[in-house]
Design a protein around this motif. Sequence first.
Motif, PDB file in Angstrom:
ATOM      1  N   ILE A  11      -0.099   8.610  -1.301  1.00 20.10           N
ATOM      2  CA  ILE A  11       1.202   8.497  -1.700  1.00 20.10           C
ATOM      3  C   ILE A  11       1.751   9.893  -2.081  1.00 20.10           C
ATOM      4  O   ILE A  11       1.374  10.239  -3.265  1.00 20.10           O
ATOM      5  CB  ILE A  11       1.576   7.368  -2.554  1.00 20.10           C
ATOM      6  N   PRO A  12       2.815  10.632  -1.575  1.00 20.05           N
ATOM      7  CA  PRO A  12       3.260  11.866  -2.052  1.00 20.05           C
ATOM      8  C   PRO A  12       3.765  11.593  -3.448  1.00 20.05           C
ATOM      9  O   PRO A  12       4.703  10.739  -3.944  1.00 20.05           O
ATOM     10  CB  PRO A  12       4.629  12.080  -1.407  1.00 20.05           C
ATOM     11  N   HIS A  60       4.618   3.279  -2.280  1.00 19.46           N
ATOM     12  CA  HIS A  60       4.064   3.872  -0.937  1.00 19.46           C
ATOM     13  C   HIS A  60       5.555   3.675   0.050  1.00 19.46           C
ATOM     14  O   HIS A  60       5.011   4.164   1.119  1.00 19.46           O
ATOM     15  CB  HIS A  60       2.894   2.984  -0.575  1.00 19.46           C
ATOM     16  N   PRO A  85       0.822  -3.253 -11.184  1.00 20.70           N
ATOM     17  CA  PRO A  85       1.893  -3.886 -12.306  1.00 20.70           C
ATOM     18  C   PRO A  85       2.105  -5.160 -11.578  1.00 20.70           C
ATOM     19  O   PRO A  85       2.587  -5.413 -10.457  1.00 20.70           O
ATOM     20  CB  PRO A  85       2.686  -2.999 -12.651  1.00 20.70           C
ATOM     21  N   PRO A 109      -1.265  -2.844   1.084  1.00 23.26           N
ATOM     22  CA  PRO A 109      -1.287  -1.108   1.189  1.00 23.26           C
ATOM     23  C   PRO A 109      -1.629  -0.477  -0.095  1.00 23.26           C
ATOM     24  O   PRO A 109      -2.292   0.741  -0.035  1.00 23.26           O
ATOM     25  CB  PRO A 109       0.083  -1.160   1.830  1.00 23.26           C
ATOM     26  N   VAL A 110      -0.743  -0.988  -1.131  1.00 22.20           N
ATOM     27  CA  VAL A 110      -0.945  -0.027  -2.343  1.00 22.20           C
ATOM     28  C   VAL A 110      -2.629  -0.108  -2.939  1.00 22.20           C
ATOM     29  O   VAL A 110      -3.194   0.751  -3.301  1.00 22.20           O
ATOM     30  CB  VAL A 110      -0.027  -0.260  -3.421  1.00 22.20           C
ATOM     31  N   GLU A 146      10.270  -1.188 -10.662  1.00 21.86           N
ATOM     32  CA  GLU A 146       9.589  -1.870  -9.549  1.00 21.86           C
ATOM     33  C   GLU A 146       9.686  -1.433  -8.120  1.00 21.86           C
ATOM     34  O   GLU A 146       9.889  -2.449  -7.350  1.00 21.86           O
ATOM     35  CB  GLU A 146       9.657  -3.165  -9.814  1.00 21.86           C
ATOM     36  N   GLN A 187       3.803 -12.019   2.657  1.00 19.25           N
ATOM     37  CA  GLN A 187       4.583 -10.892   3.016  1.00 19.25           C
ATOM     38  C   GLN A 187       4.074  -9.870   1.654  1.00 19.25           C
ATOM     39  O   GLN A 187       4.178  -8.634   1.824  1.00 19.25           O
ATOM     40  CB  GLN A 187       5.905 -11.200   3.139  1.00 19.25           C
ATOM     41  N   GLN A 233       5.633  -5.602  -9.550  1.00 18.93           N
ATOM     42  CA  GLN A 233       5.706  -5.328  -8.294  1.00 18.93           C
ATOM     43  C   GLN A 233       5.688  -6.592  -7.425  1.00 18.93           C
ATOM     44  O   GLN A 233       6.270  -6.799  -6.580  1.00 18.93           O
ATOM     45  CB  GLN A 233       4.469  -4.584  -7.891  1.00 18.93           C
ATOM     46  N   TYR A 268       2.342  10.377  -6.013  1.00 22.11           N
ATOM     47  CA  TYR A 268       1.831   9.102  -6.869  1.00 22.11           C
ATOM     48  C   TYR A 268       0.390   9.817  -7.464  1.00 22.11           C
ATOM     49  O   TYR A 268      -0.174  10.599  -6.584  1.00 22.11           O
ATOM     50  CB  TYR A 268       1.454   8.171  -5.996  1.00 22.11           C
ATOM     51  N   SER A 300       7.944   8.377  -7.108  1.00 20.10           N
ATOM     52  CA  SER A 300       7.703   9.103  -7.977  1.00 20.10           C
ATOM     53  C   SER A 300       7.980  10.424  -8.170  1.00 20.10           C
ATOM     54  O   SER A 300       7.925  11.296  -9.056  1.00 20.10           O
ATOM     55  CB  SER A 300       5.785   9.180  -7.992  1.00 20.10           C
ATOM     56  N   TYR A 304       2.689  -6.443   2.847  1.00 21.11           N
ATOM     57  CA  TYR A 304       3.445  -5.228   2.819  1.00 21.11           C
ATOM     58  C   TYR A 304       3.389  -4.317   1.493  1.00 21.11           C
ATOM     59  O   TYR A 304       3.787  -3.320   1.247  1.00 21.11           O
ATOM     60  CB  TYR A 304       5.068  -5.526   3.010  1.00 21.11           C
ATOM     61  N   LEU A 305       3.118  -5.015   0.332  1.00 21.53           N
ATOM     62  CA  LEU A 305       3.011  -4.456  -1.050  1.00 21.53           C
ATOM     63  C   LEU A 305       1.715  -4.277  -1.549  1.00 21.53           C
ATOM     64  O   LEU A 305       0.863  -3.194  -1.663  1.00 21.53           O
ATOM     65  CB  LEU A 305       3.683  -5.043  -1.829  1.00 21.53           C
ATOM     66  N   GLY A 332       8.881  -7.935  -5.207  1.00 26.27           N
ATOM     67  CA  GLY A 332       8.842  -8.521  -3.942  1.00 26.27           C
ATOM     68  C   GLY A 332       9.326  -9.885  -3.677  1.00 26.27           C
ATOM     69  O   GLY A 332      10.105 -10.034  -2.708  1.00 26.27           O
TER      70      GLY A 332
END
Lengths: 240, 242
Positions: free
Chosen positions: A231-232, B91, A130, A154-155, B87, A146, A133, A234, B135, A150-151, A137
């Motif tokens: 990701i736990p 992770h 989305p 990785p996602v 937002e 960055q 995000q 997720y 989450s 970092y965001l 940041g």
Amino acid sequence: MNYNWNWGILFEEPYFDWLVSGVEWTLFVSAVAWIIAFSLGSIVGVARTVDSVPIRAVATAYVELFRNIPLIVQMFLWFYVVPEMVPDDWGRWMKRDMPFPEATSAIFCLGTYTASRVAEQVRAGIESIPVGQRAAGLAMGLTTVQVYRYLLVPVGYRIIVPPLTSEFLTIFKNSSLALTIGVAELLYQARQIENYTFQGFEAFTSVTLIYLVLTMIVVALMVSVEEKTKIPGYGIQKDK
Amino acid sequence: MIEFKNVNKWYGTFQVLKECTSSVKKGEVVVICGPSGSGKSTLIKCVNGLEPFQEGEISVDGVSVGAKETNLPKLRSQIGMVFQNFELFPHKTAMQNICLAQIKVLGRSEDEANTRGQELLDRVGLGDLGYKYPSQLSGGQQQRVAIARGLAMDPIAMLFDEPTSALDPEMINEVLDVMQQLAKSGMTMMVVTHEMGFARRVADRVIFMDEGEIVEDATTDDFFGKPHSDRAQLFLSKILEH
Ligand SMILES: Nc1ncnc2c1ncn2[C@@H]1O[C@H](COP(=O)(O)OP(=O)(O)O)[C@@H](O)[C@H]1O
Ligand SMILES: [Mg+2]
């Protein structure tokens, strides 16, 4: 049909050595091509999502060019045509002095081609995040670099592990096209064994099994990557 | 501390902000309300430069947001922002969410960042949930983590864009309570919200926007006592019916 089955021939010399060497070349070509594909594809994929219009345009052109020319045509282009088109010195180097000209061309071709496909996955992964995000940041003072580091990256990569797995598998299968420019990879060796022994069924069956085992190893590897990077919690709400 | 002067902004030919002029003093809490699409989000995103604007001037603590030479990341690091959809970064754990910019932007050590993070998690009532991933938290908890994340930068002002609009009704108050405490502690705040009860209790001033214009800009008492414009009156009558 009067066919003389002889599975033992696969374990006789020099055929066994040929198969082993074929496996080695297949692994080598695929692995190095994958490294190129993954690195270059990541850069191009990220470049397709940045704000700068010229950077995006170059990245898009790359993807369209490499993705839309059939791979076998690209093999011929890199091996036969490009050396004639570059300055003479380079052309001579590519044809003669470059180590393993066939394999190097094949690796380069497979790597740059697969990079265009990886780039599309990377782009899709990042674009599926989305937009808020990115805003979040930036709002906390991160620079754009960055935010990617970092965001978004990785996602984004976690999201695309499954499609990347299939690109990784495809690179093994596509590496067999390297035989068309004379790389002595697995399929090439199978044909050679057939030519020498007329035991084509055994040769091709064994090669099929070897490809199968290789791809199963890759799948297992990627499943463990997916597990490790998960990701736990997720994904439970992902489809919301 | 935050000054808007004749701010105009267009999306293509569509003018989304029209001659917006106002100011927020240090320690003041200003609520912005108005119909959907009236430009509220756009206005507060202009404050930290998330949205560029074409004309006019916005300054924060004397720094001009629109000026070319302004170091936007630095300015943004001094202004906390809370979004409608939280937002949080999926992770990262709640604590990692709070620590990221402290470490990468402010250059704090991991220990310092964690200590500050724990203080803030305690403050928003989530002291023992720092290890959870977003989450694994409820909406209200996520939004409180997001507030803590903003506060971790020791901001001079906080911006809220409909912080409770995405929440189930039973979670709205836990977030509003945290915001009310924050207001009491003297934080400068701009809050886009339709929670008129919160506005009445907490705001010093209320700005009402419609079609990109600031139609009303009044003290809270005046705003609820005697709205001047028909548009504000209509909006209030609709929203207070609920
Ligand atoms: N990126 C954009 N491009 C074009 N129009 C936009 C964009 N973002 C918002 N708008 C339009 O600007 C107007 C104001 O939007 P917004 O500030 O989000 O309103 P509010 O927060 O008050 O609901 C809306 O009409 C919206 O459709
Ligand atoms: Mg809005």
